[in-house]
Design an enzyme around this catalytic site. Structure first.
Site, PDB file in Angstrom:
ATOM      1  N   ASP A  43      -8.243  19.868  -9.487  1.00  0.00           N
ATOM      2  CA  ASP A  43      -9.353  19.319 -10.583  1.00  0.00           C
ATOM      3  C   ASP A  43     -10.346  20.054 -10.573  1.00  0.00           C
ATOM      4  OD1 ASP A  43      -8.338  16.150  -9.546  1.00  0.00           O
ATOM      5  OD2 ASP A  43      -8.221  16.718 -10.676  1.00  0.00           O
ATOM      6  N   TYR A  46     -10.711  21.901 -12.543  1.00  0.00           N
ATOM      7  CA  TYR A  46     -10.776  21.629 -14.203  1.00  0.00           C
ATOM      8  C   TYR A  46     -12.343  21.248 -14.233  1.00  0.00           C
ATOM      9  CZ  TYR A  46     -11.180  17.897 -17.618  1.00  0.00           C
ATOM     10  OH  TYR A  46     -11.197  16.654 -18.576  1.00  0.00           O
ATOM     11  N   ASP A  47     -13.349  20.992 -13.705  1.00  0.00           N
ATOM     12  CA  ASP A  47     -14.142  20.609 -13.323  1.00  0.00           C
ATOM     13  C   ASP A  47     -15.542  22.359 -13.537  1.00  0.00           C
ATOM     14  OD1 ASP A  47     -14.447  18.104 -10.533  1.00  0.00           O
ATOM     15  OD2 ASP A  47     -14.700  18.426 -12.648  1.00  0.00           O
ATOM     16  N   LEU A  93      13.481 -12.698  -6.303  1.00  0.00           N
ATOM     17  CA  LEU A  93      14.428 -14.048  -6.397  1.00  0.00           C
ATOM     18  C   LEU A  93      14.690 -13.057  -5.227  1.00  0.00           C
ATOM     19  CD1 LEU A  93      16.266 -12.833  -9.786  1.00  0.00           C
ATOM     20  CD2 LEU A  93      15.465 -15.776  -8.716  1.00  0.00           C
ATOM     21  N   GLU A 126      24.092 -13.977 -15.380  1.00  0.00           N
ATOM     22  CA  GLU A 126      23.163 -13.104 -16.096  1.00  0.00           C
ATOM     23  C   GLU A 126      23.705 -11.494 -15.038  1.00  0.00           C
ATOM     24  OE1 GLU A 126      18.961 -14.129 -16.792  1.00  0.00           O
ATOM     25  OE2 GLU A 126      20.121 -15.921 -17.918  1.00  0.00           O
ATOM     26  N   LYS A 128      22.068  -8.525 -13.666  1.00  0.00           N
ATOM     27  CA  LYS A 128      20.745  -8.179 -12.713  1.00  0.00           C
ATOM     28  C   LYS A 128      19.942  -7.318 -13.572  1.00  0.00           C
ATOM     29  CE  LYS A 128      17.883  -8.930  -8.723  1.00  0.00           C
ATOM     30  NZ  LYS A 128      17.282  -7.772  -9.797  1.00  0.00           N
ATOM     31  N   ASP A 130      18.721  -3.256 -14.194  1.00  0.00           N
ATOM     32  CA  ASP A 130      18.049  -2.471 -13.019  1.00  0.00           C
ATOM     33  C   ASP A 130      16.935  -2.141 -13.499  1.00  0.00           C
ATOM     34  OD1 ASP A 130      16.860  -1.902 -11.060  1.00  0.00           O
ATOM     35  OD2 ASP A 130      18.276  -0.468 -10.464  1.00  0.00           O
ATOM     36  N   ARG A 149       4.371  -7.496 -14.855  1.00  0.00           N
ATOM     37  CA  ARG A 149       4.920  -7.423 -13.059  1.00  0.00           C
ATOM     38  C   ARG A 149       3.589  -7.775 -12.730  1.00  0.00           C
ATOM     39  NH1 ARG A 149       7.127  -8.756  -8.550  1.00  0.00           N
ATOM     40  NH2 ARG A 149       7.569 -10.510  -7.344  1.00  0.00           N
ATOM     41  N   GLU A 191      13.407  -7.977 -18.770  1.00  0.00           N
ATOM     42  CA  GLU A 191      13.415  -6.447 -19.083  1.00  0.00           C
ATOM     43  C   GLU A 191      13.743  -5.634 -19.347  1.00  0.00           C
ATOM     44  OE1 GLU A 191      13.626  -7.561 -15.338  1.00  0.00           O
ATOM     45  OE2 GLU A 191      14.431  -6.038 -13.988  1.00  0.00           O
ATOM     46  N   TYR A 243      14.671 -13.355 -20.076  1.00  0.00           N
ATOM     47  CA  TYR A 243      15.861 -14.147 -19.203  1.00  0.00           C
ATOM     48  C   TYR A 243      15.364 -14.606 -19.355  1.00  0.00           C
ATOM     49  CZ  TYR A 243      14.409 -10.810 -16.492  1.00  0.00           C
ATOM     50  OH  TYR A 243      13.086 -10.079 -15.193  1.00  0.00           O
ATOM     51  N   LYS A 307      21.444 -18.870 -12.629  1.00  0.00           N
ATOM     52  CA  LYS A 307      19.876 -19.980 -12.568  1.00  0.00           C
ATOM     53  C   LYS A 307      20.666 -21.378 -12.753  1.00  0.00           C
ATOM     54  CE  LYS A 307      17.380 -16.107 -14.419  1.00  0.00           C
ATOM     55  NZ  LYS A 307      17.221 -15.938 -15.756  1.00  0.00           N
ATOM     56  N   LYS A 331      23.893  -9.071  -4.794  1.00  0.00           N
ATOM     57  CA  LYS A 331      23.643  -7.858  -4.811  1.00  0.00           C
ATOM     58  C   LYS A 331      24.829  -7.086  -5.069  1.00  0.00           C
ATOM     59  CE  LYS A 331      19.754  -6.488  -5.689  1.00  0.00           C
ATOM     60  NZ  LYS A 331      18.854  -5.626  -4.686  1.00  0.00           N
ATOM     61  N   CYS A 425       6.447   8.920  23.684  1.00  0.00           N
ATOM     62  CA  CYS A 425       5.494   9.336  22.427  1.00  0.00           C
ATOM     63  C   CYS A 425       5.873  10.159  21.435  1.00  0.00           C
ATOM     64  CB  CYS A 425       4.346   7.594  21.999  1.00  0.00           C
ATOM     65  SG  CYS A 425       3.542   8.196  20.179  1.00  0.00           S
ATOM     66  N   CYS A 428       1.257  10.885  20.737  1.00  0.00           N
ATOM     67  CA  CYS A 428       0.243  10.468  21.752  1.00  0.00           C
ATOM     68  C   CYS A 428       1.220  11.263  23.406  1.00  0.00           C
ATOM     69  CB  CYS A 428      -0.492   9.544  21.686  1.00  0.00           C
ATOM     70  SG  CYS A 428       0.367   7.562  21.923  1.00  0.00           S
ATOM     71  N   CYS A 443       5.559   2.723  21.599  1.00  0.00           N
ATOM     72  CA  CYS A 443       5.031   3.505  22.775  1.00  0.00           C
ATOM     73  C   CYS A 443       3.998   2.747  22.979  1.00  0.00           C
ATOM     74  CB  CYS A 443       4.012   4.324  20.927  1.00  0.00           C
ATOM     75  SG  CYS A 443       2.590   5.313  21.465  1.00  0.00           S
ATOM     76  N   CYS A 449      -2.884   6.057  20.674  1.00  0.00           N
ATOM     77  CA  CYS A 449      -2.155   6.775  19.660  1.00  0.00           C
ATOM     78  C   CYS A 449      -2.282   7.223  17.503  1.00  0.00           C
ATOM     79  CB  CYS A 449      -1.069   6.172  19.832  1.00  0.00           C
ATOM     80  SG  CYS A 449       0.629   7.017  18.884  1.00  0.00           S
TER      81      CYS A 449
HETATM   82  S1  IVH Z   1      15.157 -14.292 -13.302  1.00  0.00           S
HETATM   83  C1  IVH Z   1      12.207 -17.169 -12.257  1.00  0.00           C
HETATM   84  N1  IVH Z   1      16.922 -12.933 -14.321  1.00  0.00           N
HETATM   85  O1  IVH Z   1      14.982  -9.065 -10.904  1.00  0.00           O
HETATM   86  C2  IVH Z   1      13.025 -16.129 -12.246  1.00  0.00           C
HETATM   87  N2  IVH Z   1      15.124 -11.695 -13.770  1.00  0.00           N
HETATM   88  O2  IVH Z   1      14.702  -9.581  -7.884  1.00  0.00           O
HETATM   89  C3  IVH Z   1      12.880 -14.634 -12.288  1.00  0.00           C
HETATM   90  N3  IVH Z   1      16.134  -9.315 -13.276  1.00  0.00           N
HETATM   91  O3  IVH Z   1      11.901  -9.406 -11.359  1.00  0.00           O
HETATM   92  C4  IVH Z   1      13.865 -12.996 -12.445  1.00  0.00           C
HETATM   93  N4  IVH Z   1      17.453  -9.397 -13.974  1.00  0.00           N
HETATM   94  O4  IVH Z   1      12.621  -8.138 -12.495  1.00  0.00           O
HETATM   95  C5  IVH Z   1      15.774 -12.915 -14.154  1.00  0.00           C
HETATM   96  N5  IVH Z   1      18.732 -11.674 -15.771  1.00  0.00           N
HETATM   97  C6  IVH Z   1      17.571 -11.912 -14.908  1.00  0.00           C
HETATM   98  C7  IVH Z   1      17.077 -10.771 -13.908  1.00  0.00           C
HETATM   99  C8  IVH Z   1      16.236 -10.259 -13.339  1.00  0.00           C
HETATM  100  C9  IVH Z   1      17.010  -8.561 -13.970  1.00  0.00           C
HETATM  101  C10 IVH Z   1      14.605  -8.300 -12.198  1.00  0.00           C
HETATM  102  C11 IVH Z   1      13.523  -8.930 -12.604  1.00  0.00           C
HETATM  103  C12 IVH Z   1      13.248 -10.096 -11.351  1.00  0.00           C
HETATM  104  C13 IVH Z   1      14.091  -9.214  -9.958  1.00  0.00           C
HETATM  105  C14 IVH Z   1      14.393  -9.867  -8.832  1.00  0.00           C
END
Ligand code: IVH
Length: 700
Positions: A43, A46-47, A93, A126, A128, A130, A149, A191, A243, A307, A331, A425, A428, A443, A449
């Site tokens: 920076d 740059y400045d 969740l 459903e 989940k 990622d 979010r 998502e 979703y 759900k 999970k 520790c 400290c 500690c 500390c």
């Molecule tokens: S429902 C009130 N459905 O998981 C219901 N979430 O651990 C809220 N996610 O923040 C979420 N797949 O980003 C829902 N089929 C699915 C999902 C899902 C991924 C994510 C979502 C949420 C996070 C929660």
């Protein structure tokens, strides 16, 4: 490179050439900084260029170019997105991990709803995904606003970026001829993610350009979506599925299955793997099948989400803290790999807890490079007999820090070194003591500390606390080492005391300093009470507890006053504290200890003279007659279970207490009520029936 000529010596011709060169150079630097998150210069450097450009322009005003860097907004534009307030919070969740947890979940909900064995209850299962959750608001069928979010209450406006994702319909297609089935306002949530194939292609490209590859598709999706330049979002291929929903003017569905079918008919993508399950057994088989499919799916998933299908059941079930009671994430089990344990270090946390950390030979665990892992505590190292030089099993589950599971004894080298936990520790030198009943060593240095002090500071500025942008862990350490920030209050005196020094620091310069100081100023004007309380780092007071306390006392002054009185355990104030849902004696004790400590109190007072802590804004709730009232349930209820009743009371803004006191507004009397009813009569508290309660819950 020759030294640039001093500005006052430039001829007009030289000046023009120089301005042209600077315009190009600065445009390139801006691009790298703002669009690619990859600054090419420090920076400060740059400045220097920027200032030179300004000086030349000042001397030769006639030569100021149309594309002058001083006039360009792009460069100065803050790297912030506009904020979006979620009228319906975006929740997270709770997680489960085993088949047994599935049966517990289903059983628990059936019990909550009081369903007997013959009653049907379906769940939408459903994948989940990622990725990153988003919200897309449609008004009269037209996409008008996209948001991330964020912290669940406030996200960032990513309207332009979402528009660049080809899967997102800009207008919803109506399912009937008159467009009647699309609510006037509907917020579809889902998502955003990057397909595995697109991820590998992007990383190849990154490498060809000499840029750092992304660690995994999720990071790549995040990096691509949060680009200030939506064109970049466009180039990086992203996908999405819907979703769930946020606000809507009219619910034109009565179940999750109907919701998914509706949005699909409007042209909004939904996941073809979603499946309605009619029992816990069916859910478990869905999960097994999904696990099998996982490697062949085009995108990464980290589990399944179940759900409750019926909307009326969902509404009765409501929410616990920040998650719906009616949904859960299941999970996949952790992924593992073998590697060498190179060293064990001991870190000192904010509360003084000493945590051993393993340094590992970097290894790929399920797509992520891992070079450190947590070892939890001293006992675990002994029990599992980890020695330096060992081959160890490292595992990663979801977002948690990688863990060491065990040792491959057959691979143990002869010179493997057992680890001796220090009794002092490492930072400290104070004695490291064990507290009765706890496995961790602490500690005993307390405020002396530096590690505890610096960790507390990091916590204070962290995202869920004061959230001071640009004052991350690294900068806190840096200022702490210099003695410029020793306690939280010092942060708000930083500019006044050390502003000039900071501007002169190598690698800083005016731009970063200005950004930091304005972020601090912005925060000090308005710190929400709950975030302030959480930031102080009182033991046992996490985000949820801080919020409960803030919701109860509303202002920091009322809170402090009550906490002072509550030090007397016979006091009404103490009873009031204990009466707050989920606050027990342990938490009350920690709060009392923290605010009873002279140095903490002094620091809080100092802070309050420097910042403005705003009163807690209770979420807008229905205008039910019970809003703000304290209720106590007693006896057996007939139309609903006790937990349902509690949840219902909370959802209309009432507070639920466990015992009757003068502060109780209503006691709800079930069958066979005992001493609580007597106490209520004694204190003259209103006693009402279950039907009265239900009536009071309805909006006035
Ligand atoms: S429902 C009130 N459905 O998981 C219901 N979430 O651990 C809220 N996610 O923040 C979420 N797949 O980003 C829902 N089929 C699915 C999902 C899902 C991924 C994510 C979502 C949420 C996070 C929660």
């Amino acid at each position: 490179m020759s030294l640039p000529l001093p500005v006052e010596k430039l001829t007009e011709e030289q000046a023009a050439a120089e301005l042209e060169r600077l315009a190009k150079e600065l445009a390139k630097l801006d691009d790298a900084y703002y669009r690619n998150d990859a600054p090419l210069l420090a920076d400060a450097e740059y400045d220097v260029l920027k200032r030179r450009n300004e000086e030349i322009e000042k001397r030769f005003p006639r030569l100021v170019r149309k594309d002058s860097p001083s006039a360009r907004v792009g460069a100065k534009a803050s790297d912030d997105f506009e904020k979006v307030v979620h009228t319906v919070p975006m929740l997270s969740l709770a997680n489960i991990f085993t088949d047994e947890d599935v049966y517990d979940f289903v059983g628990r909900l059936r019990k909550f709803l009081g369903l007997d064995e013959s009653a049907e209850m379906a769940f939408m299962a459903e994948p989940k995904l990622d990725g990153l959750s988003f919200s897309a608001l449609y008004v009269n069928g037209t996409f008008v606003r996209g948001a991330t979010r964020g912290d669940g209450s406030v996200g960032e406006d990513i309207t332009e970026n979402l528009k660049m994702i080809k899967d997102l319909p800009l207008t919803l297609r109506s399912g009937d001829l008159f467009g009647n089935d699309i609510p006037e306002r509907v917020e579809i949530r889902g998502e955003v993610f990057m397909n595995k194939a697109d991820f590998f292609a992007l990383n190849d490209e990154q490498e060809q350009k000499g840029k750092k590859p992304f660690a995994n598709p999720r990071n790549a999706a995040a990096g691509s979506l949060r680009q200030l330049d939506p064109e970049i979002t466009k180039q990086r291929r992203l996908s999405l599925f819907g979703y769930t929903f946020g606000e809507t003017s009219k619910e034109v569905w009565t179940s999750q299955a109907e919701f998914l079918a509706k949005i699909k008919s409007w042209g909004f993508p939904t996941n073809p793997e979603n499946k309605l399950c009619r029992s816990a057994d069916e859910i478990v088989s869905y999960f097994r099948a999904l696990e099998e499919k996982r490697p062949n799916l085009p995108y990464d998933i980290d589990g399944a989400v179940y759900k409750v299908d019926r909307r009326d059941y969902q509404e009765r079930l409501g929410f616990v803290a920040r998650a719906p009671r009616w949904a859960i994430a299941h999970k996949f089990p952790a992924e593992q790999a073998l590697t060498t344990l190179k060293n064990i270090r001991v870190q000192v946390g904010r509360t003084g807890a000493l945590t051993p950390v393993a340094d590992l030979e970097p290894v790929n665990v399920g797509g992520v490079m891992v070079s450190h892992a947590t070892l939890h505590n001293e006992d675990e190292i002994k029990r599992k007999d980890f020695r330096i030089g060992d081959t160890v099993i490292v595992q990663r589950a979801g977002d948690v820090i990688p863990q060491l599971v065990g040792v491959k004894l057959e691979k143990r080298p002869e010179n493997a070194v057992p680890f001796v936990f220090p009794d002092r520790c490492p930072v400290c030198g104070s004695h490291a003591v064990k507290i009765d009943g706890e496995v961790a060593r602490y500690c005993s240095g307390g405020l002396v500390c530096p590690a505890q002090a610096v960790e507390s500071l990091k916590h204070f500025v962290s995202r869920n606390a004061l959230d001071i942008e640009g004052l991350g862990a690294k900068n806190i350490e840096f200022f702490f080492e210099r003695g410029w920030i020793k306690t939280p209050a010092d942060i708000f005196l930083l500019e006044e005391r050390y502003g000039a020094d900071i501007r002169k620091l190598e690698g800083w310069g005016d731009k970063s300093a200005d950004n930091l100081f304005s972020a601090i100023r912005r925060v000090r004007e308005n710190v929400p009470f709950d975030k302030f309380l959480f930031g102080l780092g009182v033991r046992e007071v996490g985000q949820a507890t801080a919020r409960l306390l803030a919701d109860h006392y509303l202002s920091v002054s009322a809170f402090l006053e009550n906490v002072d009185k509550a030090r007397d355990k016979e006091s009404e104030a103490y009873r009031e504290l204990l009466n707050i849902e989920s606050i027990g004696e342990v938490i009350a004790e920690e709060i009392s200890d923290f605010f009873g400590e002279e140095s903490n109190r002094a620091e809080v007072s100092r802070l309050l003279t420097l910042i403005n802590v705003s009163d807690f804004a209770r979420a807008a709730r229905s205008d039910s007659a019970l809003a703000g009232k304290t209720v106590v349930f007693t006896g057996t209820l007939t139309s609903m279970t006790r937990s349902e009743a509690k949840a219902k009371a909370l959802s209309v803004g009432a507070k639920v207490a466990g015992s009757v006191s003068k502060k109780t507004d209503y006691v709800i009397l079930g069958a066979d009520a005992g001493s609580k009813a007597d106490k209520a009569r004694e204190l003259g508290v209103a006693i009402i029936s279950e039907e009265d309660f239900n009536a009071l819950c309805r909006p006035a």
